[in-house]
Design a protein around this motif. Structure first.
Motif, PDB file in Angstrom:
ATOM      1  N   MET A  27      31.211-119.216  39.912  1.00 59.57           N
ATOM      2  CA  MET A  27      30.188-120.142  39.413  1.00 59.57           C
ATOM      3  C   MET A  27      30.735-120.972  38.238  1.00 59.57           C
ATOM      4  O   MET A  27      30.543-122.189  38.183  1.00 59.57           O
ATOM      5  N   THR A  28      31.433-120.321  37.330  1.00 58.22           N
ATOM      6  CA  THR A  28      31.999-120.999  36.167  1.00 58.22           C
ATOM      7  C   THR A  28      33.069-122.003  36.584  1.00 58.22           C
ATOM      8  O   THR A  28      33.071-123.142  36.123  1.00 58.22           O
ATOM      9  N   ALA A  29      33.955-121.574  37.460  1.00 57.67           N
ATOM     10  CA  ALA A  29      35.051-122.439  37.904  1.00 57.67           C
ATOM     11  C   ALA A  29      34.541-123.696  38.584  1.00 57.67           C
ATOM     12  O   ALA A  29      34.975-124.815  38.269  1.00 57.67           O
ATOM     13  N   VAL A  30      33.620-123.524  39.514  1.00 58.52           N
ATOM     14  CA  VAL A  30      33.093-124.685  40.243  1.00 58.52           C
ATOM     15  C   VAL A  30      32.364-125.628  39.294  1.00 58.52           C
ATOM     16  O   VAL A  30      32.543-126.849  39.356  1.00 58.52           O
ATOM     17  N   GLU A  31      31.585-125.085  38.396  1.00 60.44           N
ATOM     18  CA  GLU A  31      30.834-125.930  37.461  1.00 60.44           C
ATOM     19  C   GLU A  31      31.766-126.698  36.525  1.00 60.44           C
ATOM     20  O   GLU A  31      31.575-127.896  36.303  1.00 60.44           O
ATOM     21  N   LEU A  32      32.766-126.034  35.986  1.00 58.47           N
ATOM     22  CA  LEU A  32      33.708-126.730  35.093  1.00 58.47           C
ATOM     23  C   LEU A  32      34.465-127.832  35.836  1.00 58.47           C
ATOM     24  O   LEU A  32      34.619-128.948  35.313  1.00 58.47           O
ATOM     25  N   ASP A  33      34.938-127.519  37.035  1.00 60.54           N
ATOM     26  CA  ASP A  33      35.634-128.545  37.819  1.00 60.54           C
ATOM     27  C   ASP A  33      34.715-129.733  38.113  1.00 60.54           C
ATOM     28  O   ASP A  33      35.124-130.895  37.989  1.00 60.54           O
ATOM     29  N   ARG A  34      33.483-129.465  38.491  1.00 64.96           N
ATOM     30  CA  ARG A  34      32.540-130.551  38.794  1.00 64.96           C
ATOM     31  C   ARG A  34      32.237-131.404  37.569  1.00 64.96           C
ATOM     32  O   ARG A  34      32.167-132.631  37.666  1.00 64.96           O
ATOM     33  N   LEU A  35      32.022-130.757  36.442  1.00 62.70           N
ATOM     34  CA  LEU A  35      31.735-131.515  35.219  1.00 62.70           C
ATOM     35  C   LEU A  35      32.885-132.457  34.875  1.00 62.70           C
ATOM     36  O   LEU A  35      32.665-133.613  34.520  1.00 62.70           O
ATOM     37  N   ALA A  36      34.105-131.969  34.981  1.00 64.96           N
ATOM     38  CA  ALA A  36      35.264-132.816  34.709  1.00 64.96           C
ATOM     39  C   ALA A  36      35.347-133.949  35.727  1.00 64.96           C
ATOM     40  O   ALA A  36      35.565-135.115  35.371  1.00 64.96           O
ATOM     41  N   GLU A  37      35.168-133.606  36.976  1.00 64.99           N
ATOM     42  CA  GLU A  37      35.234-134.577  38.074  1.00 64.99           C
ATOM     43  C   GLU A  37      34.209-135.703  37.898  1.00 64.99           C
ATOM     44  O   GLU A  37      34.491-136.864  38.183  1.00 64.99           O
ATOM     45  N   GLU A  38      33.032-135.338  37.442  1.00 64.39           N
ATOM     46  CA  GLU A  38      31.943-136.308  37.276  1.00 64.39           C
ATOM     47  C   GLU A  38      31.968-137.002  35.917  1.00 64.39           C
ATOM     48  O   GLU A  38      31.098-137.826  35.635  1.00 64.39           O
ATOM     49  N   GLY A  39      32.964-136.682  35.089  1.00 60.25           N
ATOM     50  CA  GLY A  39      33.073-137.300  33.773  1.00 60.25           C
ATOM     51  C   GLY A  39      31.952-136.907  32.825  1.00 60.25           C
ATOM     52  O   GLY A  39      31.586-137.676  31.940  1.00 60.25           O
ATOM     53  N   LYS A  40      31.420-135.700  32.994  1.00 54.88           N
ATOM     54  CA  LYS A  40      30.253-135.266  32.214  1.00 54.88           C
ATOM     55  C   LYS A  40      30.577-134.273  31.099  1.00 54.88           C
ATOM     56  O   LYS A  40      29.675-133.731  30.492  1.00 54.88           O
TER      57      LYS A  40
ATOM     58  N   GLU B 168      38.451-132.647  29.265  1.00 53.63           N
ATOM     59  CA  GLU B 168      38.211-133.236  30.580  1.00 53.63           C
ATOM     60  C   GLU B 168      39.500-133.835  31.142  1.00 53.63           C
ATOM     61  O   GLU B 168      39.836-133.644  32.316  1.00 53.63           O
ATOM     62  N   ASN B 169      40.250-134.530  30.325  1.00 52.19           N
ATOM     63  CA  ASN B 169      41.504-135.143  30.738  1.00 52.19           C
ATOM     64  C   ASN B 169      42.531-134.077  31.134  1.00 52.19           C
ATOM     65  O   ASN B 169      43.230-134.223  32.147  1.00 52.19           O
ATOM     66  N   LEU B 170      42.617-133.011  30.345  1.00 49.04           N
ATOM     67  CA  LEU B 170      43.522-131.910  30.690  1.00 49.04           C
ATOM     68  C   LEU B 170      43.170-131.327  32.058  1.00 49.04           C
ATOM     69  O   LEU B 170      44.047-131.046  32.878  1.00 49.04           O
ATOM     70  N   MET B 171      41.886-131.158  32.289  1.00 50.12           N
ATOM     71  CA  MET B 171      41.446-130.588  33.560  1.00 50.12           C
ATOM     72  C   MET B 171      41.688-131.542  34.723  1.00 50.12           C
ATOM     73  O   MET B 171      42.134-131.122  35.787  1.00 50.12           O
ATOM     74  N   LEU B 172      41.404-132.810  34.524  1.00 48.92           N
ATOM     75  CA  LEU B 172      41.599-133.776  35.613  1.00 48.92           C
ATOM     76  C   LEU B 172      43.063-133.894  36.023  1.00 48.92           C
ATOM     77  O   LEU B 172      43.367-134.229  37.171  1.00 48.92           O
ATOM     78  N   HIS B 173      43.946-133.602  35.099  1.00 43.33           N
ATOM     79  CA  HIS B 173      45.383-133.670  35.396  1.00 43.33           C
ATOM     80  C   HIS B 173      45.994-132.289  35.640  1.00 43.33           C
ATOM     81  O   HIS B 173      47.201-132.184  35.839  1.00 43.33           O
ATOM     82  N   ASP B 174      45.159-131.264  35.612  1.00 44.99           N
ATOM     83  CA  ASP B 174      45.617-129.884  35.777  1.00 44.99           C
ATOM     84  C   ASP B 174      46.903-129.681  34.976  1.00 44.99           C
ATOM     85  O   ASP B 174      47.950-129.285  35.498  1.00 44.99           O
ATOM     86  N   ALA B 175      46.789-129.967  33.681  1.00 41.20           N
ATOM     87  CA  ALA B 175      47.937-129.932  32.775  1.00 41.20           C
ATOM     88  C   ALA B 175      48.674-128.592  32.885  1.00 41.20           C
ATOM     89  O   ALA B 175      48.052-127.532  32.834  1.00 41.20           O
TER      90      ALA B 175
ATOM     91  N   GLY C  25      40.833-137.954  41.499  1.00 41.53           N
ATOM     92  CA  GLY C  25      39.493-137.951  40.932  1.00 41.53           C
ATOM     93  C   GLY C  25      38.748-136.670  41.235  1.00 41.53           C
ATOM     94  O   GLY C  25      37.702-136.394  40.681  1.00 41.53           O
ATOM     95  N   THR C  26      39.304-135.871  42.146  1.00 43.66           N
ATOM     96  CA  THR C  26      38.745-134.558  42.443  1.00 43.66           C
ATOM     97  C   THR C  26      39.379-133.567  41.477  1.00 43.66           C
ATOM     98  O   THR C  26      40.575-133.610  41.244  1.00 43.66           O
ATOM     99  N   CYS C  27      38.580-132.678  40.935  1.00 44.70           N
ATOM    100  CA  CYS C  27      39.110-131.674  40.022  1.00 44.70           C
ATOM    101  C   CYS C  27      39.028-130.301  40.680  1.00 44.70           C
ATOM    102  O   CYS C  27      37.950-129.862  41.078  1.00 44.70           O
ATOM    103  N   THR C  28      40.182-129.657  40.805  1.00 46.89           N
ATOM    104  CA  THR C  28      40.256-128.314  41.371  1.00 46.89           C
ATOM    105  C   THR C  28      41.042-127.392  40.444  1.00 46.89           C
ATOM    106  O   THR C  28      41.588-126.383  40.888  1.00 46.89           O
ATOM    107  N   THR C  29      41.084-127.744  39.182  1.00 45.70           N
ATOM    108  CA  THR C  29      41.887-127.009  38.208  1.00 45.70           C
ATOM    109  C   THR C  29      41.545-125.529  38.176  1.00 45.70           C
ATOM    110  O   THR C  29      42.437-124.682  38.198  1.00 45.70           O
ATOM    111  N   PHE C  30      40.273-125.202  38.132  1.00 45.88           N
ATOM    112  CA  PHE C  30      39.865-123.800  38.103  1.00 45.88           C
ATOM    113  C   PHE C  30      39.770-123.219  39.506  1.00 45.88           C
ATOM    114  O   PHE C  30      40.123-122.064  39.717  1.00 45.88           O
TER     115      PHE C  30
END
Length: 168
Positions: free
Chosen positions: A66-79, A86-93, A140-145
């Protein structure tokens, strides 16, 4: 807080969240089979499906999904409020590491074998994990978590299978 909330079984919800992100239990079972292939040459992914389901039945795993999906979605949606995060997550630093730390919690439920399995599959990027990892690269898709959570569930399921096989 309502005690019932803490006692609820969110396994169905967790499975639906995975599906909403393009991940099936069969995908995870295939990754678990990959981890056991050197030890059980004729093993089929379906034989690991029960272990995948048992891993997801654990409340800690449900919460991690639940946490992983929510964090990825928030980053993906720019929220996200913290745009640096958010930038770190979008780039899976590469040095972010927090995604792996969440996944370790799942592995720790199944011992050192799960941790080593996770490290291996995280490095090899097999199956759905590879697809998730590629989907999160500049699209633009975030799958970091999510990719790490899926890898951890597969690693835990493979470890559960190995522990049970040793007893039989």
């Amino acid at each position: 807080m309502d005690d019932k909330v803490l006692q609820d079984d969110y396994s169905g919800h967790a499975v639906e969240l995975l599906k909403s992100r393009g991940v099936t239990l069969d995908d995870i079972a295939d990754c678990a089979r990959y981890l056991q292939a050197d030890y059980h040459v004729d093993l089929k992914a379906g034989e690991l499906l029960e272990s995948v389901k048992k891993v997801i039945e654990k409340r800690e795993v449900q919460f991690a999904i639940m946490t992983a999906v929510e964090l990825d979605r928030l980053a993906e949606e720019g929220k996200m409020h913290d745009k640096a995060l958010e930038n770190l997550m979008l780039h899976d630093a590469p040095l972010f590491g927090t995604d792996e730390v969440l996944a370790y919690g799942i592995c720790n439920l199944y011992g050192s074998i799960a941790l080593t399995n996770f490290g291996y599959i995280d490095k090899k990027k097999y199956g759905v994990i590879s697809r998730l990892n590629k989907a999160g690269k500049g699209t633009g898709t975030c799958t970091t978590f999510l990719d790490d959570i899926v890898g951890a569930i597969a690693a835990a399921a493979a470890s559960r299978f190995a522990h049970r096989w040793q007893r039989d």
